[in-house]
Design a protein around this motif. Structure first.
Motif, PDB file in Angstrom:
ATOM      1  N   PRO A 299       0.809  -1.226   0.000  1.00 48.55           N
ATOM      2  CA  PRO A 299       0.000   0.000   0.000  1.00 48.55           C
ATOM      3  C   PRO A 299       0.841   1.275   0.000  1.00 48.55           C
ATOM      4  O   PRO A 299       0.381   2.326  -0.421  1.00 48.55           O
ATOM      5  CB  PRO A 299      -0.819  -0.119   1.295  1.00 48.55           C
ATOM      6  CG  PRO A 299      -0.788  -1.560   1.633  1.00 48.55           C
ATOM      7  CD  PRO A 299       0.545  -2.057   1.175  1.00 48.55           C
ATOM      8  N   LEU A 300       2.078   1.186   0.484  1.00 47.93           N
ATOM      9  CA  LEU A 300       2.959   2.360   0.537  1.00 47.93           C
ATOM     10  C   LEU A 300       3.746   2.533  -0.758  1.00 47.93           C
ATOM     11  O   LEU A 300       4.524   3.476  -0.902  1.00 47.93           O
ATOM     12  CB  LEU A 300       3.956   2.209   1.697  1.00 47.93           C
ATOM     13  CG  LEU A 300       3.361   2.028   3.091  1.00 47.93           C
ATOM     14  CD1 LEU A 300       4.481   1.816   4.102  1.00 47.93           C
ATOM     15  CD2 LEU A 300       2.526   3.236   3.476  1.00 47.93           C
ATOM     16  N   GLU A 301       3.526   1.600  -1.720  1.00 48.69           N
ATOM     17  CA  GLU A 301       4.252   1.605  -2.996  1.00 48.69           C
ATOM     18  C   GLU A 301       5.764   1.596  -2.768  1.00 48.69           C
ATOM     19  O   GLU A 301       6.523   2.264  -3.454  1.00 48.69           O
ATOM     20  CB  GLU A 301       3.833   2.801  -3.869  1.00 48.69           C
ATOM     21  CG  GLU A 301       2.357   2.756  -4.251  1.00 48.69           C
ATOM     22  CD  GLU A 301       1.971   3.883  -5.181  1.00 48.69           C
ATOM     23  OE1 GLU A 301       2.797   4.791  -5.408  1.00 48.69           O
ATOM     24  OE2 GLU A 301       0.839   3.853  -5.683  1.00 48.69           O
ATOM     25  N   ASN A 302       6.159   0.832  -1.764  1.00 52.86           N
ATOM     26  CA  ASN A 302       7.589   0.721  -1.447  1.00 52.86           C
ATOM     27  C   ASN A 302       8.099  -0.691  -1.671  1.00 52.86           C
ATOM     28  O   ASN A 302       9.003  -1.149  -0.994  1.00 52.86           O
ATOM     29  CB  ASN A 302       7.842   1.125   0.021  1.00 52.86           C
ATOM     30  CG  ASN A 302       7.807   2.627   0.197  1.00 52.86           C
ATOM     31  OD1 ASN A 302       8.102   3.363  -0.732  1.00 52.86           O
ATOM     32  ND2 ASN A 302       7.434   3.075   1.382  1.00 52.86           N
ATOM     33  N   GLN A 303       7.490  -1.402  -2.623  1.00 54.78           N
ATOM     34  CA  GLN A 303       7.903  -2.770  -2.898  1.00 54.78           C
ATOM     35  C   GLN A 303       9.051  -2.754  -3.912  1.00 54.78           C
ATOM     36  O   GLN A 303       8.881  -3.032  -5.094  1.00 54.78           O
ATOM     37  CB  GLN A 303       6.718  -3.578  -3.422  1.00 54.78           C
ATOM     38  CG  GLN A 303       6.988  -5.079  -3.558  1.00 54.78           C
ATOM     39  CD  GLN A 303       7.603  -5.672  -2.319  1.00 54.78           C
ATOM     40  OE1 GLN A 303       8.816  -5.754  -2.200  1.00 54.78           O
ATOM     41  NE2 GLN A 303       6.783  -6.104  -1.388  1.00 54.78           N
ATOM     42  N   PHE A 304      10.234  -2.388  -3.414  1.00 53.89           N
ATOM     43  CA  PHE A 304      11.386  -2.248  -4.289  1.00 53.89           C
ATOM     44  C   PHE A 304      11.933  -3.611  -4.690  1.00 53.89           C
ATOM     45  O   PHE A 304      11.837  -4.591  -3.967  1.00 53.89           O
ATOM     46  CB  PHE A 304      12.491  -1.450  -3.587  1.00 53.89           C
ATOM     47  CG  PHE A 304      12.131  -0.015  -3.338  1.00 53.89           C
ATOM     48  CD1 PHE A 304      12.101   0.894  -4.387  1.00 53.89           C
ATOM     49  CD2 PHE A 304      11.819   0.426  -2.066  1.00 53.89           C
ATOM     50  CE1 PHE A 304      11.766   2.212  -4.154  1.00 53.89           C
ATOM     51  CE2 PHE A 304      11.476   1.738  -1.822  1.00 53.89           C
ATOM     52  CZ  PHE A 304      11.451   2.645  -2.880  1.00 53.89           C
ATOM     53  N   ILE A 305      12.542  -3.641  -5.877  1.00 51.17           N
ATOM     54  CA  ILE A 305      13.229  -4.814  -6.390  1.00 51.17           C
ATOM     55  C   ILE A 305      14.719  -4.515  -6.360  1.00 51.17           C
ATOM     56  O   ILE A 305      15.157  -3.441  -6.776  1.00 51.17           O
ATOM     57  CB  ILE A 305      12.797  -5.128  -7.843  1.00 51.17           C
ATOM     58  CG1 ILE A 305      11.275  -5.155  -7.957  1.00 51.17           C
ATOM     59  CG2 ILE A 305      13.405  -6.429  -8.312  1.00 51.17           C
ATOM     60  CD1 ILE A 305      10.617  -6.258  -7.196  1.00 51.17           C
ATOM     61  N   MET A 306      15.516  -5.476  -5.870  1.00 46.82           N
ATOM     62  CA  MET A 306      16.947  -5.237  -5.723  1.00 46.82           C
ATOM     63  C   MET A 306      17.752  -6.293  -6.464  1.00 46.82           C
ATOM     64  O   MET A 306      17.282  -7.390  -6.721  1.00 46.82           O
ATOM     65  CB  MET A 306      17.326  -5.241  -4.238  1.00 46.82           C
ATOM     66  CG  MET A 306      16.562  -4.233  -3.406  1.00 46.82           C
ATOM     67  SD  MET A 306      17.098  -4.231  -1.687  1.00 46.82           S
ATOM     68  CE  MET A 306      18.736  -3.532  -1.855  1.00 46.82           C
ATOM     69  N   SER A 307      19.004  -5.936  -6.797  1.00 44.71           N
ATOM     70  CA  SER A 307      19.912  -6.859  -7.453  1.00 44.71           C
ATOM     71  C   SER A 307      21.262  -6.822  -6.759  1.00 44.71           C
ATOM     72  O   SER A 307      21.479  -6.015  -5.859  1.00 44.71           O
ATOM     73  CB  SER A 307      20.050  -6.493  -8.935  1.00 44.71           C
ATOM     74  OG  SER A 307      20.694  -7.520  -9.638  1.00 44.71           O
ATOM     75  N   ASP A 308      22.185  -7.683  -7.206  1.00 39.47           N
ATOM     76  CA  ASP A 308      23.494  -7.780  -6.589  1.00 39.47           C
ATOM     77  C   ASP A 308      24.426  -6.691  -7.107  1.00 39.47           C
ATOM     78  O   ASP A 308      24.290  -6.223  -8.239  1.00 39.47           O
ATOM     79  CB  ASP A 308      24.085  -9.161  -6.878  1.00 39.47           C
ATOM     80  CG  ASP A 308      25.347  -9.435  -6.078  1.00 39.47           C
ATOM     81  OD1 ASP A 308      26.441  -9.228  -6.625  1.00 39.47           O
ATOM     82  OD2 ASP A 308      25.230  -9.833  -4.910  1.00 39.47           O
ATOM     83  N   LYS A 309      25.417  -6.311  -6.320  1.00 38.22           N
ATOM     84  CA  LYS A 309      26.337  -5.244  -6.709  1.00 38.22           C
ATOM     85  C   LYS A 309      27.236  -5.643  -7.875  1.00 38.22           C
ATOM     86  O   LYS A 309      27.740  -4.786  -8.590  1.00 38.22           O
ATOM     87  CB  LYS A 309      27.191  -4.802  -5.519  1.00 38.22           C
ATOM     88  CG  LYS A 309      28.150  -5.866  -5.001  1.00 38.22           C
ATOM     89  CD  LYS A 309      28.970  -5.344  -3.839  1.00 38.22           C
ATOM     90  CE  LYS A 309      29.946  -6.392  -3.313  1.00 38.22           C
ATOM     91  NZ  LYS A 309      30.748  -5.889  -2.166  1.00 38.22           N
ATOM     92  N   GLN A 310      27.434  -6.959  -8.082  1.00 36.19           N
ATOM     93  CA  GLN A 310      28.264  -7.401  -9.202  1.00 36.19           C
ATOM     94  C   GLN A 310      27.410  -7.991 -10.326  1.00 36.19           C
ATOM     95  O   GLN A 310      27.814  -8.900 -11.042  1.00 36.19           O
ATOM     96  CB  GLN A 310      29.302  -8.417  -8.738  1.00 36.19           C
ATOM     97  CG  GLN A 310      28.742  -9.718  -8.182  1.00 36.19           C
ATOM     98  CD  GLN A 310      29.848 -10.737  -7.931  1.00 36.19           C
ATOM     99  OE1 GLN A 310      31.019 -10.391  -7.818  1.00 36.19           O
ATOM    100  NE2 GLN A 310      29.475 -12.008  -7.867  1.00 36.19           N
TER     101      GLN A 310
END
Length: 331
Positions: A299-310
């Protein structure tokens, strides 16, 4: 807030993972799915046959193979296993000695974590234009390739583009390569999954595109995927698991003697310890904890998608692994 209450709220939410091994946690072995496993050094090969559809998991009925690896030191061995499993899928889906295969690289080439499909296609040898005697002499599969892009750039559904190609060229089989979403950070860029079911592009990150499956295309589809991203909710849940293991080992004097880098903390707190140290959320199962975090963040639209630094290095290595393995296939 008790476990029963949280579980009731969350029961309609899926774990956000495209990997069968992560999504079948609540399924019943031998009833919902069959499973077997083999190891070759550091490489683990797990096979799943999903027997029936269920509200407990999002995957379709069919066969899935997942190859896990900690690094790229055994890349030649991994390539051999990949070829073996892919060859099995091809042989099981078409009776033709030299089938026409349409290879599709799904994803956005300008976004590294979504570029595994297009990057792989850059190195795949297209052979459909070769003279037939040349293909047969080298035992090359009859292969056509295309990277159709994403809807935001083309304005067209990827499945519609693929369907037009199927109607025009009448391939016997589709191989679709795409990026996936994992639940555990340890699996990001360290698993290759393939299935004979097909794929719903973007489903792991909440984009609902038309499917590329046998029912929608009219021909068999093999989906090959690599998890390259993870939801923040899954990552936070993983941190809870690490905290639990950390506190458990901190209570044991023997664990203080361990030196060097740890792969993961071992051991789990008992129910009383989890309540005292981690509270109510710490007592939830991993599935319910991720579901709760999804409920809080969406509901806060904070469903971020993340990846690895390399991720740049990983995509480069994996795309070459996939393409070279496909190029070396012999019918």
């Amino acid at each position: 807030m008790g476990n029963a209450y949280i579980g009731e709220i969350m029961k309609n939410y899926y774990t956000r993972s495209d990997l069968a091994i992560e999504s079948l946690g609540q399924a019943v072995k031998d009833k919902d799915y069959k499973y077997d496993k083999e190891k070759d050094g550091n490489i683990t090969i797990e096979r799943f046959e999903i027997l029936q559809k269920s509200d407990l998991y999002p995957h379709e009925v069919g066969h899935y193979v997942e190859m896990s690896f900690p690094d790229y030191q055994d890349i030649s061995i991994l390539s051999l296993h990949f070829q073996k499993q892919l060859q099995r899928f091809i042989k099981s889906l078409t009776n033709k000695l030299d089938p026409l295969i349409l290879v599709i690289g799904l994803g956005n080439e300008t976004m590294t974590c979504d570029a595994i499909g297009p990057r792989t296609l850059k190195h795949i040898r297209a052979t459909h234009h070769y003279p037939m005697d040349m293909r047969h002499q080298n035992q090359y599969y009859d292969i056509m390739c295309i990277s159709p892009g994403v809807m935001a750039r083309t304005g067209m559904e990827t499945a519609d583009i693929v369907s037009c190609l199927v109607q025009e060229f009448h391939p016997d089989l589709i191989i679709a390569i795409d990026a996936l979403c994992a639940q555990s950070y340890e699996k990001v860029c360290h698993v290759i999954q393939m299935n004979n079911v097909g794929i719903y592009p973007g489903s792991g990150i909440g984009n609902h595109r038309k499917s590329i499956t046998k029912s929608s295309m009219g021909i068999p589809v093999i989906a090959i995927g690599v998890p390259t991203v993870i939801h923040v909710s899954s990552l936070v849940s993983d941190v809870y698991n690490l905290l639990e293991g950390y506190f458990k080992e901190s209570m044991e004097p023997a664990s203080a003697l361990k030196v060097g880098k740890r792969k993961r903390y071992e051991g789990r707190l008992n129910e009383l310890q989890r309540r005292l140290i981690l509270g109510e959320i710490g007592q939830l199962s991993e599935q319910k904890r991720i579901q709760l975090l999804n409920e809080v963040l969406d509901p806060l639209e904070n469903q971020f998608i993340m990846s690895d630094k390399q991720i740049d290095f990983d995509i480069e290595m994996l795309s070459k692994l996939l393409s070279q393995s496909i190029n070396e296939l012999k019918y």
